[in-house]
Design a protein around this motif. Structure first.
Motif, short mmCIF file in Angstrom:
data_model
loop_
_atom_site.label_atom_id
_atom_site.label_comp_id
_atom_site.label_asym_id
_atom_site.label_seq_id
_atom_site.Cartn_x
_atom_site.Cartn_y
_atom_site.Cartn_z
N SER A 117 0.84 -1.20 0.00
CA SER A 117 0.00 0.00 0.00
C SER A 117 0.87 1.25 0.00
N TYR A 160 0.21 5.74 0.47
CA TYR A 160 -0.79 6.73 0.87
C TYR A 160 -0.14 8.09 1.01
N GLN A 208 -6.14 -4.22 -7.35
CA GLN A 208 -5.71 -2.92 -6.85
C GLN A 208 -6.94 -2.12 -6.47
N TRP A 210 -4.88 7.02 -1.28
CA TRP A 210 -4.49 5.71 -0.75
C TRP A 210 -4.62 4.67 -1.86
N ARG A 211 -3.68 3.73 -1.90
CA ARG A 211 -3.73 2.63 -2.87
C ARG A 211 -3.25 1.35 -2.20
N GLY A 212 -3.99 0.27 -2.41
CA GLY A 212 -3.60 -1.04 -1.90
C GLY A 212 -3.65 -2.08 -3.00
N ILE A 222 -6.27 -6.33 1.74
CA ILE A 222 -5.95 -4.99 1.20
C ILE A 222 -6.55 -3.91 2.10
N LEU A 252 0.09 0.49 8.81
CA LEU A 252 0.57 -0.02 7.53
C LEU A 252 1.89 -0.78 7.68
#
Length: 186
Positions: free
Chosen positions: A25, A27, A131, A144-146, A170, A180
């Motif tokens: 992740s 962010y 994703q 934010w990306r996971g 995720i 995180l």
């Protein structure tokens, strides 16, 4: 004394062999995630697999709802976008290395061995990469990306379960930036 060190080393190897999550992740470190309460989905382009798309969307919805977020089309705090990719699982050589210890009476021993497997037939396994993007509605920017992935042999029940686990993994990292860190699963 040597035996104790070898036992400690073996235990550390076993702990290191625990399966750890592949969740990644990223962010915005300056964003205040505590203000987020409501969300809506952005329509995603057709990715050629409507069953996977619907499973992913349903799992994102249930996971975010379980975390206390509310789906709301108008005036939501953030939008959710997702994408996925299915690719062939690379064939492995099957090379493995093992370490073992043992005792017989008052004598101890350590053994190291290797083995190599030869793949027979086709390797039909696939990898699904998912994703999830969280976008600030007011500023229309990614905050934010996971991403995570899972292996599967075929669709159906197996893929339903793995999709659910992957989305849960995720979104376990969202929104709390201080959480995180990767945790090993044993």
């Amino acid at each position: 004394m040597f035996y104790r060190y070898m036992m400690l080393f073996t235990m550390l190897l076993c702990l290191g062999a625990c399966q750890s999550t592949n969740v990644q992740s990223d962010y915005d470190t300056k964003y205040d995630f505590s203000d987020l309460k409501t969300f809506h989905f952005i329509d995603t382009p057709d990715q050629g697999d409507p069953l996977s798309a619907e499973r992913i969307r349903a799992n994102i919805l249930s996971t975010l709802t379980a975390k206390g977020f509310v789906e709301q089309q108008e005036n939501s705090d953030f939008t959710v976008s997702y994408g996925f990719l299915t690719k062939d699982k690379p064939k492995s050589s099957g090379l493995s290395i093992g370490l073992g210890t043992g005792t017989s009476g008052s004598h101890g021993g350590v053994g190291v061995g290797t083995s190599m497997g030869i793949p027979i037939g086709s390797d039909s396994a696939k990898i699904q990469v998912i994703q999830v993007d969280i976008i600030d509605t007011k500023e229309n920017r990614l905050i934010w990306r996971g991403t995570d992935e899972f292996d599967f042999e075929s669709g159906g029940d197996e893929k339903v379960v793995e999709t659910s686990k992957t989305i849960t993994n995720i979104l376990a990292l969202f929104p709390l930036a201080q959480r995180l860190t990767k945790q090993p699963k044993c």
